[in-house]
Write a protein that holds these residues in place. Structure first.
Motif, short mmCIF file in Angstrom:
data_model
loop_
_atom_site.label_atom_id
_atom_site.label_comp_id
_atom_site.label_asym_id
_atom_site.label_seq_id
_atom_site.Cartn_x
_atom_site.Cartn_y
_atom_site.Cartn_z
N UNK A 1 44.66 45.50 36.98
CA UNK A 1 44.36 44.79 38.38
C UNK A 1 45.49 43.98 38.76
N UNK A 2 45.85 44.36 40.06
CA UNK A 2 46.86 43.61 40.89
C UNK A 2 46.56 42.71 41.83
N UNK A 3 46.87 41.30 41.94
CA UNK A 3 46.43 40.54 43.08
C UNK A 3 47.21 40.28 44.21
N UNK A 4 46.96 39.84 45.12
CA UNK A 4 48.11 39.83 46.41
C UNK A 4 48.89 38.72 46.07
N UNK A 5 48.64 37.78 45.24
CA UNK A 5 49.67 36.62 44.78
C UNK A 5 50.72 36.90 43.85
N UNK A 6 50.52 38.49 43.40
CA UNK A 6 51.47 38.90 42.39
C UNK A 6 50.78 39.07 40.87
N UNK A 7 49.67 38.33 40.45
CA UNK A 7 49.10 38.26 39.24
C UNK A 7 48.87 39.62 38.95
N UNK A 8 48.90 40.31 37.41
CA UNK A 8 48.61 41.49 37.11
C UNK A 8 47.51 40.97 35.99
N UNK A 9 46.61 41.78 35.98
CA UNK A 9 45.54 41.84 34.65
C UNK A 9 45.30 43.02 34.21
#
Length: 298
Positions: free
Chosen positions: A230-238
């Motif tokens: 899962x990639x978020x708009x703030x650059x965080x990746x899970x």
């Protein structure tokens, strides 16, 4: 789940969402969680529901009559038992195939058995046809209201899969218990900082690689096959083994293409589940009176 507290002189708990615990027995996982979270100390602390008795309808000669639901409930239960026995082999066949195309509508088979089967009516307040309509009404209230969908859209093989803990006994949380919210807070507490807010999902990818590389901006849960990134708009990746989507089903069905335009490799079984799952509507209305005008034990 949405709980508000502090209503009335007894600090009543109001459940805007989930309200009942279906199956008031120690083996029920929800009851166990309620005790662990200290919402209650023991099973008997729950408020057991004694539903109002009877249906009011226009019976013989158009007269308004109250018909005891003990009669219809007994007939309904015997009909469900008869239905399960008659279709036990077919239900096993459907489950063994694990194929939606061979499934059968509960409603169609229920109505078919209801109106084909001979019933011995000992109550003279209604005709046999009216009696069967009352049984059908009972079925729709007992089954359709619980599952939020019409009988015709329920699976004959799977509709009663939660009966393991049902036992036809419903209860609610007592006042000052904190309600269902207490259970959620209990589950969330050990997660601590692992619960993050304001992370807008931009991209979801279903990986088929056996291993994944990590960096300073990602959380690795496992190096298993078929994991989710899962990639978020703030650059965080899970990275995770499972992804739980809590978007309301109605919105999900209507905006599926828009929501998953960044998920090019969505598994077929998930797309099918979104397409075939149905959800009915349920509205709750809370009325508060200065004093009860009904019997206190109602």
């Amino acid at each position: 789940i949405y709980t508000t507290k502090g209503y009335g002189p007894k600090n009543n708990v109001i459940e805007h969402g989930a309200q009942f615990i279906h199956g008031s027995i120690d083996e029920n996982p929800v009851v166990q969680l309620a005790i662990k979270s200290r919402a209650i100390k023991k099973l008997k602390n729950l408020r057991f529901i004694d539903w109002d008795d009877g249906y009011v309808y226009k019976g013989v000669d158009g007269k308004t009559t109250q018909f005891s639901d003990k009669i219809t409930d007994k007939a309904y239960e015997s009909l469900v038992e008869y239905l399960n026995l008659s279709y036990s082999d077919q239900k096993k066949f459907i489950k063994s195939k694990n194929d939606r195309s061979v499934d059968v509508s509960l409603g169609k088979e229920f109505i078919k058995v209801l109106y084909e089967r001979k019933n011995n009516i000992k109550d003279h307040t209604c005709t046999e046809e009216e009696y069967k309509k009352l049984i059908e009404c009972t079925a729709r209230m007992e089954i359709s209201d619980d599952y939020g969908v019409d009988l015709e859209d329920l699976s004959l093989a799977y509709w009663d899969q939660d009966d393991e803990y049902a036992y036809d006994v419903d209860c609610t949380f007592p006042n000052k218990s904190g309600g269902y919210e207490t259970l959620i807070n209990y589950l969330a507490e050990p997660l601590g900082d692992n619960i993050v807010l304001n992370h807008v999902v931009q991209h979801i990818k279903f990986n088929s690689d056996k291993s994944m590389n990590s960096d300073d901006n990602s959380n690795i849960v496992s190096e298993d096959r078929n994991c989710v990134t899962v990639t978020c708009t703030n650059g965080a990746v899970f990275h995770c083994n499972k992804l739980v989507c809590t978007i309301p089903l109605g919105y999900l069905k209507k905006h599926q293409n828009e929501l998953f335009k960044y998920v090019p490799n969505m598994p077929t079984e998930i797309n099918e589940a979104i397409h075939y799952l149905k959800m009915g509507t349920l509205e709750k209305v809370f009325l508060r009176f200065k004093r009860p005008f009904w019997k206190i034990d109602t």
